[in-house]
Motif scaffolding. Structure first.
Motif, PDB file in Angstrom:
ATOM      1  N   LYS A 151      25.680  49.480  40.498  1.00 57.89           N
ATOM      2  CA  LYS A 151      25.447  48.071  40.178  1.00 57.89           C
ATOM      3  C   LYS A 151      26.741  47.395  39.761  1.00 57.89           C
ATOM      4  CE  LYS A 151      22.620  44.785  37.607  1.00 57.89           C
ATOM      5  NZ  LYS A 151      21.439  44.552  36.749  1.00 57.89           N
ATOM      6  N   ILE A 152      27.545  48.079  38.972  1.00 56.21           N
ATOM      7  CA  ILE A 152      28.832  47.517  38.549  1.00 56.21           C
ATOM      8  C   ILE A 152      29.727  47.288  39.759  1.00 56.21           C
ATOM      9  CG2 ILE A 152      30.945  47.990  37.251  1.00 56.21           C
ATOM     10  CD1 ILE A 152      29.152  49.516  35.225  1.00 56.21           C
ATOM     11  N   GLU A 153      29.801  48.267  40.637  1.00 57.30           N
ATOM     12  CA  GLU A 153      30.638  48.143  41.833  1.00 57.30           C
ATOM     13  C   GLU A 153      30.188  46.978  42.706  1.00 57.30           C
ATOM     14  OE1 GLU A 153      30.106  52.002  43.461  1.00 57.30           O
ATOM     15  OE2 GLU A 153      31.386  52.990  41.957  1.00 57.30           O
ATOM     16  N   LYS A 157      30.996  41.050  44.362  1.00 54.97           N
ATOM     17  CA  LYS A 157      30.549  39.659  44.429  1.00 54.97           C
ATOM     18  C   LYS A 157      31.394  38.759  43.532  1.00 54.97           C
ATOM     19  CE  LYS A 157      25.781  40.914  45.555  1.00 54.97           C
ATOM     20  NZ  LYS A 157      24.376  40.913  45.084  1.00 54.97           N
ATOM     21  N   MET A 158      31.788  39.285  42.371  1.00 56.57           N
ATOM     22  CA  MET A 158      32.613  38.482  41.450  1.00 56.57           C
ATOM     23  C   MET A 158      33.942  38.112  42.085  1.00 56.57           C
ATOM     24  SD  MET A 158      32.099  39.953  37.592  1.00 56.57           S
ATOM     25  CE  MET A 158      31.129  41.429  37.665  1.00 56.57           C
ATOM     26  N   LYS A 159      34.497  39.024  42.844  1.00 58.66           N
ATOM     27  CA  LYS A 159      35.772  38.749  43.501  1.00 58.66           C
ATOM     28  C   LYS A 159      35.638  37.644  44.547  1.00 58.66           C
ATOM     29  CE  LYS A 159      38.055  43.172  42.675  1.00 58.66           C
ATOM     30  NZ  LYS A 159      38.641  44.403  43.262  1.00 58.66           N
ATOM     31  N   GLN A 160      34.380  37.364  44.943  1.00 65.65           N
ATOM     32  CA  GLN A 160      34.107  36.248  45.848  1.00 65.65           C
ATOM     33  C   GLN A 160      33.664  35.004  45.085  1.00 65.65           C
ATOM     34  OE1 GLN A 160      31.198  37.611  48.728  1.00 65.65           O
ATOM     35  NE2 GLN A 160      32.272  39.536  49.073  1.00 65.65           N
ATOM     36  N   GLY A 161      33.724  35.084  43.758  1.00 61.93           N
ATOM     37  CA  GLY A 161      33.341  33.954  42.931  1.00 61.93           C
ATOM     38  C   GLY A 161      31.857  33.857  42.646  1.00 61.93           C
ATOM     39  N   LYS A 162      31.103  34.933  42.945  1.00 61.30           N
ATOM     40  CA  LYS A 162      29.654  34.931  42.732  1.00 61.30           C
ATOM     41  C   LYS A 162      29.326  35.845  41.554  1.00 61.30           C
ATOM     42  CE  LYS A 162      28.918  34.370  47.715  1.00 61.30           C
ATOM     43  NZ  LYS A 162      28.331  34.992  48.939  1.00 61.30           N
ATOM     44  N   GLU A 170      38.387  48.060  35.227  1.00 57.07           N
ATOM     45  CA  GLU A 170      39.280  48.757  36.159  1.00 57.07           C
ATOM     46  C   GLU A 170      39.128  48.206  37.575  1.00 57.07           C
ATOM     47  OE1 GLU A 170      40.361  53.300  37.671  1.00 57.07           O
ATOM     48  OE2 GLU A 170      38.554  52.934  36.499  1.00 57.07           O
ATOM     49  N   LEU A 171      37.891  47.898  37.956  1.00 56.16           N
ATOM     50  CA  LEU A 171      37.648  47.372  39.290  1.00 56.16           C
ATOM     51  C   LEU A 171      38.096  45.916  39.419  1.00 56.16           C
ATOM     52  CD1 LEU A 171      34.108  48.900  39.936  1.00 56.16           C
ATOM     53  CD2 LEU A 171      36.254  49.606  41.001  1.00 56.16           C
ATOM     54  N   LEU A 172      37.980  45.159  38.328  1.00 54.65           N
ATOM     55  CA  LEU A 172      38.383  43.751  38.364  1.00 54.65           C
ATOM     56  C   LEU A 172      39.892  43.579  38.285  1.00 54.65           C
ATOM     57  CD1 LEU A 172      35.812  41.839  36.092  1.00 54.65           C
ATOM     58  CD2 LEU A 172      36.156  41.538  38.559  1.00 54.65           C
ATOM     59  N   ASP A 173      40.501  44.322  37.352  1.00 55.35           N
ATOM     60  CA  ASP A 173      41.935  44.160  37.111  1.00 55.35           C
ATOM     61  C   ASP A 173      42.451  45.395  36.374  1.00 55.35           C
ATOM     62  OD1 ASP A 173      44.515  43.480  36.431  1.00 55.35           O
ATOM     63  OD2 ASP A 173      43.990  41.622  35.399  1.00 55.35           O
TER      64      ASP A 173
END
Length: 254
Positions: free
Chosen positions: A141-143, A148-153, A21-24
């Motif tokens: 932790k998920i949030e 960070k994932m949205k920044q490519g990390k 949900e947070l990613l897409d």
């Protein structure tokens, strides 16, 4: 993007649904046993694969899903998300190595501690409030990880060499027999009334009703769905009696 998961007591389902949900928000999240899951997997390039760790290993059902659809993983980008009661070592790394064998690019591993789901063993049992705090910490932790994932990390939990050594020496080496294949150890007591709930819940179709009682086969993937949901507490696997039925919704705030 698609999320595929095995969840027994609701822990892993909660974690992957929150992450997706947070990613897409438009991404689909599907149970691994779904009839259309493999077909939909073929249509997506980014996959989040989620499952509970068992003795620092991947559930047999998940390993079989990866192997049975080996041709579909080539060129996929995969994030491995795993849940555990306390320790997993290289829980994400176990599936990552297999996925890489079939041509997938594993960009990350995310280990999430959740309330203990082994309902017939006293180890790791905690109070209701403590389990709620574990879930709140998991959500944080998920949030943070999604940010960070949205920044490519991408997180690398369980993907390092030292994680593999920890998982091997601390659990997998000693308990490999429990996760090598499906279990035939599921026990159903005389308390069973033949309601059929376990039959409808089993992702392996390992349970049937015979002579008005539930009967188990030899293909239990140790997900604990039946044990956690049986209204008569008639089913056990590792222990002999149900200590606590550990469904995720039990820990939701009222």
């Amino acid at each position: 993007m698609i999320g595929i998961y095995l969840s027994g007591t609701g822990n892993t389902k909660h974690c992957i649904e929150k992450l997706m949900e947070l990613l897409d928000q438009s991404a689909q999240t599907l149970p691994i046993e779904g009839k259309e899951t493999a077909n939909l997997l073929a249509q997506h390039n980014f996959v989040v694969l989620a499952y509970p760790v068992q003795f620092s290993n991947v559930p047999v059902m998940v390993r079989d899903f990866i192997k049975d659809h080996s041709a579909l993983w080539k060129g996929k980008t995969v994030l491995c998300l795993t849940t555990m009661g306390l320790f997993s070592g290289d829980g994400a790394g176990c599936s990552a190595r297999l996925l890489k064998k079939y041509g997938a690019k594993v960009v990350g591993g995310l280990h999430i501690q959740m309330p203990d789901s082994v309902c017939d063993v006293k180890l790791l049992k905690k109070s209701l409030e403590k389990n709620r705090e574990i879930i709140r910490a998991a959500d944080r932790k998920i949030e943070n990880s999604v940010g960070k994932m949205k920044q490519g990390k991408y997180p690398k939990d369980g993907l390092h060499f030292y994680d593999r050594i920890a998982g091997l020496l601390c659990q997998r080496l000693w308990y490999y027999g429990k996760t090598k294949d499906y279990s035939d150890k599921l026990k159903i007591s005389k308390a069973c009334v033949g309601c059929g709930l376990c039959v409808s819940l089993c992702p392996m179709e390992n349970l049937v009703i015979k002579n008005s009682k539930a009967t188990a086969g030899s293909r239990c993937t140790m997900c604990y769905r039946c044990i956690s949901s049986c209204p008569q507490q008639a089913i056990t696997l590792l222990g002999d009696t149900v200590v606590e039925q550990c469904r995720y919704e039990r820990y939701l705030e009222e």
